[in-house]
Design a protein around this motif. Structure first.
Motif, PDB file in Angstrom:
ATOM      1  N   PRO A 191       1.700  -2.651  -6.837  1.00  0.00           N
ATOM      2  CA  PRO A 191       0.700  -3.605  -7.314  1.00  0.00           C
ATOM      3  C   PRO A 191       1.243  -5.026  -7.461  1.00  0.00           C
ATOM      4  O   PRO A 191       0.537  -5.997  -7.154  1.00  0.00           O
ATOM      5  CB  PRO A 191       0.292  -3.022  -8.670  1.00  0.00           C
ATOM      6  CG  PRO A 191       0.530  -1.556  -8.538  1.00  0.00           C
ATOM      7  CD  PRO A 191       1.761  -1.436  -7.688  1.00  0.00           C
ATOM      8  N   LEU A 192       2.479  -5.187  -7.927  1.00  0.00           N
ATOM      9  CA  LEU A 192       3.046  -6.526  -8.047  1.00  0.00           C
ATOM     10  C   LEU A 192       3.204  -7.175  -6.675  1.00  0.00           C
ATOM     11  O   LEU A 192       2.879  -8.359  -6.482  1.00  0.00           O
ATOM     12  CB  LEU A 192       4.399  -6.456  -8.758  1.00  0.00           C
ATOM     13  CG  LEU A 192       4.378  -6.178 -10.256  1.00  0.00           C
ATOM     14  CD1 LEU A 192       5.802  -5.957 -10.774  1.00  0.00           C
ATOM     15  CD2 LEU A 192       3.723  -7.325 -11.008  1.00  0.00           C
ATOM     16  N   LEU A 193       3.707  -6.415  -5.703  1.00  0.00           N
ATOM     17  CA  LEU A 193       3.852  -6.949  -4.354  1.00  0.00           C
ATOM     18  C   LEU A 193       2.494  -7.314  -3.766  1.00  0.00           C
ATOM     19  O   LEU A 193       2.358  -8.336  -3.075  1.00  0.00           O
ATOM     20  CB  LEU A 193       4.561  -5.919  -3.471  1.00  0.00           C
ATOM     21  CG  LEU A 193       4.718  -6.284  -1.994  1.00  0.00           C
ATOM     22  CD1 LEU A 193       5.473  -7.601  -1.830  1.00  0.00           C
ATOM     23  CD2 LEU A 193       5.426  -5.166  -1.237  1.00  0.00           C
ATOM     24  N   ALA A 194       1.477  -6.500  -4.017  1.00  0.00           N
ATOM     25  CA  ALA A 194       0.137  -6.803  -3.510  1.00  0.00           C
ATOM     26  C   ALA A 194      -0.390  -8.112  -4.095  1.00  0.00           C
ATOM     27  O   ALA A 194      -0.977  -8.936  -3.378  1.00  0.00           O
ATOM     28  CB  ALA A 194      -0.810  -5.652  -3.846  1.00  0.00           C
ATOM     29  N   ALA A 195      -0.179  -8.337  -5.389  1.00  0.00           N
ATOM     30  CA  ALA A 195      -0.654  -9.571  -6.017  1.00  0.00           C
ATOM     31  C   ALA A 195       0.049 -10.795  -5.443  1.00  0.00           C
ATOM     32  O   ALA A 195      -0.596 -11.810  -5.147  1.00  0.00           O
ATOM     33  CB  ALA A 195      -0.437  -9.491  -7.531  1.00  0.00           C
ATOM     34  N   VAL A 196       1.365 -10.711  -5.258  1.00  0.00           N
ATOM     35  CA  VAL A 196       2.114 -11.841  -4.710  1.00  0.00           C
ATOM     36  C   VAL A 196       1.708 -12.094  -3.255  1.00  0.00           C
ATOM     37  O   VAL A 196       1.611 -13.248  -2.816  1.00  0.00           O
ATOM     38  CB  VAL A 196       3.625 -11.591  -4.820  1.00  0.00           C
ATOM     39  CG1 VAL A 196       4.410 -12.736  -4.196  1.00  0.00           C
ATOM     40  CG2 VAL A 196       4.029 -11.422  -6.276  1.00  0.00           C
ATOM     41  N   THR A 197       1.441 -11.027  -2.508  1.00  0.00           N
ATOM     42  CA  THR A 197       1.023 -11.167  -1.115  1.00  0.00           C
ATOM     43  C   THR A 197      -0.334 -11.848  -1.017  1.00  0.00           C
ATOM     44  O   THR A 197      -0.541 -12.716  -0.155  1.00  0.00           O
ATOM     45  CB  THR A 197       0.964  -9.790  -0.435  1.00  0.00           C
ATOM     46  OG1 THR A 197       2.245  -9.164  -0.524  1.00  0.00           O
ATOM     47  CG2 THR A 197       0.578  -9.916   1.022  1.00  0.00           C
ATOM     48  N   LEU A 198      -1.272 -11.486  -1.865  1.00  0.00           N
ATOM     49  CA  LEU A 198      -2.581 -12.127  -1.861  1.00  0.00           C
ATOM     50  C   LEU A 198      -2.477 -13.616  -2.192  1.00  0.00           C
ATOM     51  O   LEU A 198      -3.174 -14.449  -1.592  1.00  0.00           O
ATOM     52  CB  LEU A 198      -3.510 -11.425  -2.853  1.00  0.00           C
ATOM     53  CG  LEU A 198      -3.974 -10.017  -2.456  1.00  0.00           C
ATOM     54  CD1 LEU A 198      -4.774  -9.391  -3.585  1.00  0.00           C
ATOM     55  CD2 LEU A 198      -4.797 -10.070  -1.178  1.00  0.00           C
ATOM     56  N   GLY A 248       0.813  -1.216   0.000  1.00  0.00           N
ATOM     57  CA  GLY A 248       0.000   0.000   0.000  1.00  0.00           C
ATOM     58  C   GLY A 248       0.841   1.258   0.000  1.00  0.00           C
ATOM     59  O   GLY A 248       0.571   2.205  -0.752  1.00  0.00           O
ATOM     60  N   VAL A 249       1.872   1.296   0.850  1.00  0.00           N
ATOM     61  CA  VAL A 249       2.745   2.471   0.927  1.00  0.00           C
ATOM     62  C   VAL A 249       3.476   2.683  -0.398  1.00  0.00           C
ATOM     63  O   VAL A 249       3.583   3.829  -0.890  1.00  0.00           O
ATOM     64  CB  VAL A 249       3.747   2.307   2.081  1.00  0.00           C
ATOM     65  CG1 VAL A 249       4.800   3.403   2.037  1.00  0.00           C
ATOM     66  CG2 VAL A 249       3.022   2.318   3.425  1.00  0.00           C
ATOM     67  N   LEU A 250       3.977   1.609  -0.988  1.00  0.00           N
ATOM     68  CA  LEU A 250       4.704   1.738  -2.253  1.00  0.00           C
ATOM     69  C   LEU A 250       3.786   2.193  -3.384  1.00  0.00           C
ATOM     70  O   LEU A 250       4.177   3.010  -4.230  1.00  0.00           O
ATOM     71  CB  LEU A 250       5.345   0.395  -2.614  1.00  0.00           C
ATOM     72  CG  LEU A 250       6.519  -0.038  -1.731  1.00  0.00           C
ATOM     73  CD1 LEU A 250       6.911  -1.476  -2.038  1.00  0.00           C
ATOM     74  CD2 LEU A 250       7.716   0.874  -1.933  1.00  0.00           C
ATOM     75  N   THR A 251       2.564   1.678  -3.399  1.00  0.00           N
ATOM     76  CA  THR A 251       1.623   2.067  -4.454  1.00  0.00           C
ATOM     77  C   THR A 251       1.314   3.565  -4.378  1.00  0.00           C
ATOM     78  O   THR A 251       1.316   4.269  -5.395  1.00  0.00           O
ATOM     79  CB  THR A 251       0.331   1.249  -4.342  1.00  0.00           C
ATOM     80  OG1 THR A 251       0.631  -0.149  -4.482  1.00  0.00           O
ATOM     81  CG2 THR A 251      -0.658   1.655  -5.427  1.00  0.00           C
TER      82      THR A 251
END
Length: 225
Positions: A155-162, A115-118
């Motif tokens: 967004p890439l980190l969020a997808a991998v985290t999910l 979230g912070v990076l986005t």
């Protein structure tokens, strides 16, 4: 005589998640290399006056290099969400080596980071919408393209985290649904027991009788005779 045993393990990450995790480690490279050039004394798109005003020499160079290295290390941590060393930390890490990180803490930390990076890096999508008088026209264009990949980091980190959270939840649910120990059987050339276990492993069925989806939740590992 060799004994084959079904060993419980994590669900394998999908191919898209593995590629996304590796992409995170790559999006920081262009801007990182550009910072190294600045620290090495190259104006790298800045005007002479602009370069001096930014203070890229002395401790400024140390800061720029440290910023680039920190960004790359943080990006590489995303690989831990799809690699075994993210399940058990390498033993060479001081204090925490050999331990298993709490999946909930990993999910929360990675989610907050995404979230912070986005929010923080979205500004680079509008790089050319703002004037940069301390840069040459060509340098301004080049710097915009070098920083643009950073927009995809969050967004890439969020997808991998999910995906990491999904796999951990499915593993926990299977532990609850499946009960009973795994019975080893001797593997011979025509062992029906071994073939049956292999078929069940490939189909994703748990040893306790719970069904699966064939996602590789179990793997075959030979035990000592």
């Amino acid at each position: 005589m060799t004994v084959t045993r079904l060993v419980p393990g994590l669900l394998s990450p999908p191919r898209w998640a593995v590629r996304a995790a590796h992409a995170v480690a790559l999006v920081t490279l262009p801007s990182g290399v550009w910072r190294l050039l600045l620290a090495a004394g190259f104006t790298a798109g800045y005007t002479g006056t602009g370069y001096e005003a930014m203070g890229f020499t002395g401790w400024g160079a140390v800061y720029v290099v440290g910023l680039g290295m920190a960004g790359e290390l943080l990006a590489l941590l995303t690989l831990g969400l799809v690699r075994p060393w993210g399940e058990v930390l390498p033993r060479w890490i001081p204090l925490v080596g050999g331990r298993r990180p709490d999946p909930r803490m990993v999910t929360v930390a990675a989610g907050l980071g995404a979230g912070v990076l986005t929010l923080g890096l979205a500004q680079f999508a509008f790089w050319w919408a703002f004037p940069h008088p301390d840069m040459t026209p060509g340098g301004n264009t080049l710097a915009g393209f070098l920083y643009l990949p950073l927009v995809a980091w969050g967004p890439l980190l969020a997808a991998v985290t999910l995906d990491y959270r999904r796999r951990r939840r499915r593993r926990r649910h299977r532990r609850v649904a499946g009960a009973g120990p795994v019975r080893p059987c001797r593997r011979t050339a025509h062992s029906a027991c071994s073939r049956g276990q292999q078929h069940r492993a490939q189909a994703g069925f748990s040893p306790g009788g719970g069904g699966g989806s064939g996602t590789g939740d179990y793997s075959l590992a030979p035990d000592r005779p």
